[in-house]
Structure formats: structure tokens, C-alpha cells
Design a protein around this motif. Structure first.
Motif, PDB file in Angstrom:
ATOM      1  N   GLY A 133       0.773  -1.241   0.000  1.00 29.56           N
ATOM      2  CA  GLY A 133       0.000   0.000   0.000  1.00 29.56           C
ATOM      3  C   GLY A 133       0.801   1.286   0.000  1.00 29.56           C
ATOM      4  O   GLY A 133       0.272   2.328   0.397  1.00 29.56           O
ATOM      5  N   GLN A 138      -0.007   2.775  -4.835  1.00 28.48           N
ATOM      6  CA  GLN A 138      -1.131   3.683  -5.077  1.00 28.48           C
ATOM      7  C   GLN A 138      -1.093   4.241  -6.500  1.00 28.48           C
ATOM      8  O   GLN A 138      -2.127   4.297  -7.179  1.00 28.48           O
ATOM      9  N   GLU A 159      -7.637  -2.264  -8.858  1.00 29.57           N
ATOM     10  CA  GLU A 159      -7.506  -1.355  -7.727  1.00 29.57           C
ATOM     11  C   GLU A 159      -8.438  -1.704  -6.571  1.00 29.57           C
ATOM     12  O   GLU A 159      -8.211  -1.290  -5.425  1.00 29.57           O
ATOM     13  N   SER A 162      -7.376  -3.225  -3.011  1.00 25.48           N
ATOM     14  CA  SER A 162      -6.936  -2.442  -1.851  1.00 25.48           C
ATOM     15  C   SER A 162      -7.884  -2.602  -0.666  1.00 25.48           C
ATOM     16  O   SER A 162      -7.469  -2.489   0.494  1.00 25.48           O
ATOM     17  N   TRP A 167      -8.104  -0.166   2.693  1.00 23.78           N
ATOM     18  CA  TRP A 167      -7.987   1.190   2.163  1.00 23.78           C
ATOM     19  C   TRP A 167      -8.547   1.239   0.741  1.00 23.78           C
ATOM     20  O   TRP A 167      -8.768   0.210   0.106  1.00 23.78           O
ATOM     21  N   LEU A 169      -8.695   3.910  -3.036  1.00 25.87           N
ATOM     22  CA  LEU A 169      -8.165   5.059  -3.762  1.00 25.87           C
ATOM     23  C   LEU A 169      -9.207   6.162  -3.800  1.00 25.87           C
ATOM     24  O   LEU A 169     -10.384   5.913  -4.073  1.00 25.87           O
ATOM     25  N   ARG A 174      -5.164   8.954  -4.304  1.00 23.37           N
ATOM     26  CA  ARG A 174      -4.491   8.868  -3.017  1.00 23.37           C
ATOM     27  C   ARG A 174      -5.149   7.803  -2.142  1.00 23.37           C
ATOM     28  O   ARG A 174      -6.266   7.368  -2.396  1.00 23.37           O
ATOM     29  N   ARG A 175      -4.446   7.421  -1.094  1.00 23.14           N
ATOM     30  CA  ARG A 175      -4.918   6.371  -0.202  1.00 23.14           C
ATOM     31  C   ARG A 175      -5.842   6.945   0.867  1.00 23.14           C
ATOM     32  O   ARG A 175      -5.518   7.954   1.498  1.00 23.14           O
ATOM     33  N   ASP A 177      -7.636   5.360   4.248  1.00 24.55           N
ATOM     34  CA  ASP A 177      -7.798   4.200   5.117  1.00 24.55           C
ATOM     35  C   ASP A 177      -9.243   4.078   5.586  1.00 24.55           C
ATOM     36  O   ASP A 177      -9.908   5.078   5.876  1.00 24.55           O
TER      37      ASP A 177
END
Length: 377
Positions: A133, A138, A159, A162, A167, A169, A174-175, A177
């Protein structure tokens, strides 16, 4: 007692053990006790010894052995860093949380495998990347979202993996959580407090399920002034979540909440699915469970991960990353349309013999919306 030989011996016992109840009640608590006591250097040495021992395991035992190895990483993040190059070399990517805490070099090696993923399932590679991660991951997930690769799995955008690691996107790549790093055991509320809360609930909250008319039952009761709950909200006094013991086992149920302890069936649930009127209501009394509140702090937010596949108890928690029995299922807030972060989970087998299944709890605090999702084998 020498900790490393003890942990190796317990891992071997788990491999050979046929009775999961003995492991749950006796060996697993001892295994966790010793894991929590490890320093990073000891945990790294243990991971190297366990990887060496993997060569002596039978083929049908390797999956369990690698899951036990991964648990070291969940209790002592970074414990597997010294063995990750060997895991990549041997194409061992399951479970993905073996790679929690891996650095940029390892993520780059895994990304290069997508150029020729022969003999390697893309899903396992994606899972490992999700648990890493980092910014490189990302960026690659964002690129795959904009330009889907030819090898993508049907109905599974790359994607979206994740979510397994808690988490997602954001729109700009951007990540975000979906779990809290604060994590505590969930335990039944003290009997005296529970009795007081029951009386108060009878006086102030006669809410019923709009689908089957059963009374809603409080599953979670938190004092937001408790230091263990301040990560949830810096304001307010009390947060409660409730379930319908019938309908919440079949559908995602949304709740309207306040920070003074009120919890109401949300009208966004609508009229309900057709099965509500097709499946007879047996009128059973349900589970004999009191509301839950926070107990001791956990060392990491990842301690529940992997326990279901190893026949272990102790999955109930406030905060932390959820351990999914089935597929990942984060609900969407009906108001703001964002993915709802996980507030915690209640595993029925932690509290009542012969019960199974987990209630996953979600909260969108700005919208004052909560949700429950139930899964079982």
C-alpha cells in the motif's frame, strides 16, 4: 521458557492438530501471548526459522504454515522484512498480509511480475501489493483504474484489491484508510451497567425493525468520554449501534445515530427485500448477549486478520482492520456516498458456544449514519 522454540513448537502442534477446539482454547492464546512479547529482532529471527522449517512441511500443510508465519507480521509489523526476498523468489504471495510493511524494492519486484505473470495468479499479486500500500502501489493502482490492463479479472478491477487491506483510492489516486489504527478488545458491558442500560433502553428506545417488527437490540454501547473511544469522536457522550436479530443477518442495515446514545432504524433501508415476507419468522429469542464495550488495547490494528482461517477466536474488536469471513463488503454511506469506515466487529463465537458469524460495524460520523453487515460460513 525459551520463547522462539516454544513458538515453533506451537506452530508445529497447530499443523498436526485435528481438534480445532483444543487449539482455540489452549494453544492459540499461548501462541498470541508469546507473539506479543517478542521484540522486533526476535520476531525477525523467528520468521527466518519458520521459513526454513517450511521446507520440511508436507504440501497440504504449507498453506497453514504460511498463515502462521504471516501472524508474526500482524503482531510485530516488519518481522518478515528479512525473508520477503525469499518469498518473492519462491512466488509465495498468499496470504497477502505476508507483505505488510514491505518496502519500495519489494513492491517494485512484485510489480515487475505483471509483465509476465505466468504461473502466478494476478489476484495473489494484487493482494500482496494491497498490503504494501505504499505510494508506488497507489500510483500503479490509479494507473490501472484509468487504463485497465488486459489481464484484469472479470468483475474485479485491480484497484479494488486495496479493500482487502482496508484502504481505497480517492478520486485523485491517493490512499484513504477505512479502519482505525486504534484497536481494543470488545467485551460485554459490566453486569450492573448492562442492567442500567437495559432499563434505559426500555424507557427511551422502543425502536423496531421496520421490516419484521422485531425490537432492535443494542449490540454496541460506547461511552465516548472514555479515553479508549476518543478516536471515534472528540465530542458527544455515547454511541450505540443496534441490530435486528433476524433481518440484520441477511442484509446491510442502516441506522441513524446521535452522539447522546440514540439509535434509530433508518428510512433509507426502504421497504425491504422480498424475502422478508417469504421466509417465516420463527419468533426465537435470539442470542443471550449483552451490549459490548472496549476492553484492553491491542498491540496492532491487525491482530484479528487471519484468525478465521486458523480456527481461532478473539476476532471481536473496536477499531482495527476487519477479518472478513466471506468477500470484503464495505457499505456506502447513503447520504454522502462515500465508503463507510469500519468501526469494529463482533464475533458471536467469542461469546456464545456453538454460535458463529461476525457482525461488522461501520460509521460515517459526519452524516450520523451507521451500518451493520453480517457474514458467516
Amino acid at each position: 521458557m525459551n520463547t522462539l522454540p516454544t513458538l515453533l513448537s506451537l506452530a508445529e502442534q497447530r499443523i498436526q492438530m485435528q481438534n480445532k477446539w483444543v487449539w482455540q482454547q489452549q494453544q492459540a492464546p499461548l501462541f498470541f501471548h508469546h507473539l506479543r512479547a517478542l521484540r522486533l529482532e526476535e520476531a525477525q529471527l523467528l520468521s527466518q526459522r519458520m521459513l526454513t522449517q517450511a521446507a520440511f512441511q508436507e504440501e497440504e500443510q504449507l498453506e497453514t504454515w504460511y498463515r502462521l508465519l504471516a501472524q508474526i507480521n500482524l503482531f510485530v509489523p516488519g518481522a518478515l522484512v528479512p525473508v520477503l526476498p525469499a518469498l518473492v523468489e519462491h512466488r509465495q504471495f498468499d496470504p497477502g498480509h505476508l507483505y505488510l510493511g514491505a518496502g519500495k524494492e519489494i513492491s517494485q519486484q512484485i510489480l515487475e511480475l505483471f509483465q509476465s505473470p505466468a504461473n502466478t495468479l494476478p489476484y495473489h499479486l494484487l493482494s500482496a501489493l494491497a498490503w504494501i500500500g505504499n505510494e508506488a502501489v497507489q500510483a500503479q493502482f490509479h494507473a490501472w483504474r484509468l487504463s485497465p490492463p488486459d489481464w484484469r479479472l472479470e468483475h474485479f478491477p485491480p484497484e479494488s484489491s486495496s479493500l482487502e487491506a482496508g484502504w481505497e483510492l480517492t478520486a485523485d489516486g491517493r490512499r484513504r484508510d477505512l479502519y482505525s489504527s486504534s484497536c481494543f478488545d470488545l467485551v460485554p458491558v459490566e453486569p450492573a451497567t448492562s442492567f442500567q442500560l437495559t432499563l434505559e433502553a426500555e424507557r427511551t428506545n422502543q425502536e423496531r425493525c421496520f421490516w419484521c417488527q422485531r425490537p432492535l437490540r443494542r449490540l454496541l454501547d460506547l461511552d465516548l468520554r472514555d479515553p479508549r473511544c476518543r478516536w471515534i469522536s472528540a465530542e458527544g457522550e455515547r454511541l450505540c449501534l443496534a441490530i435486528c436479530e433476524r433481518c440484520s443477518c441477511y442484509e446491510t442495515i442502516y441506522l441513524d445515530i446521535t452522539l447522546t446514545g440514540e439509535v434509530h432504524w433508518s428510512r433509507v433501508n426502504g421497504d425491504g427485500p422480498t424475502w422478508v415476507h417469504q421466509i417465516p419468522d420463527d419468533g426465537g429469542e435470539g442470542w443471550s448477549l449483552t451490549p459490548f464495550g472496549p476492553g484492553q488495547a491491542r498491540q496492532t490494528p491487525f491482530e484479528a486478520i487471519g484468525r478465521f482461517h486458523l480456527d481461532e477466536m478473539g476476532m471481536s474488536q473496536l477499531g482495527g482492520l476487519p477479518e472478513w469471513i466471506q468477500n470484503v463488503d464495505y457499505p456506502q454511506c447513503p447520504t454522502c456516498r462515500q465508503t463507510m469506515p469500519c468501526l469494529g466487529q463482533v464475533a458471536l463465537e467469542d461469546w456464545e458456544d456453538l454460535q458463529e458469524g461476525i457482525f461488522y460495524l461501520f460509521l460515517c460520523l459526519p452524516c450520523r449514519k451507521a451500518a451493520t453487515v453480517y457474514q458467516q460460513t
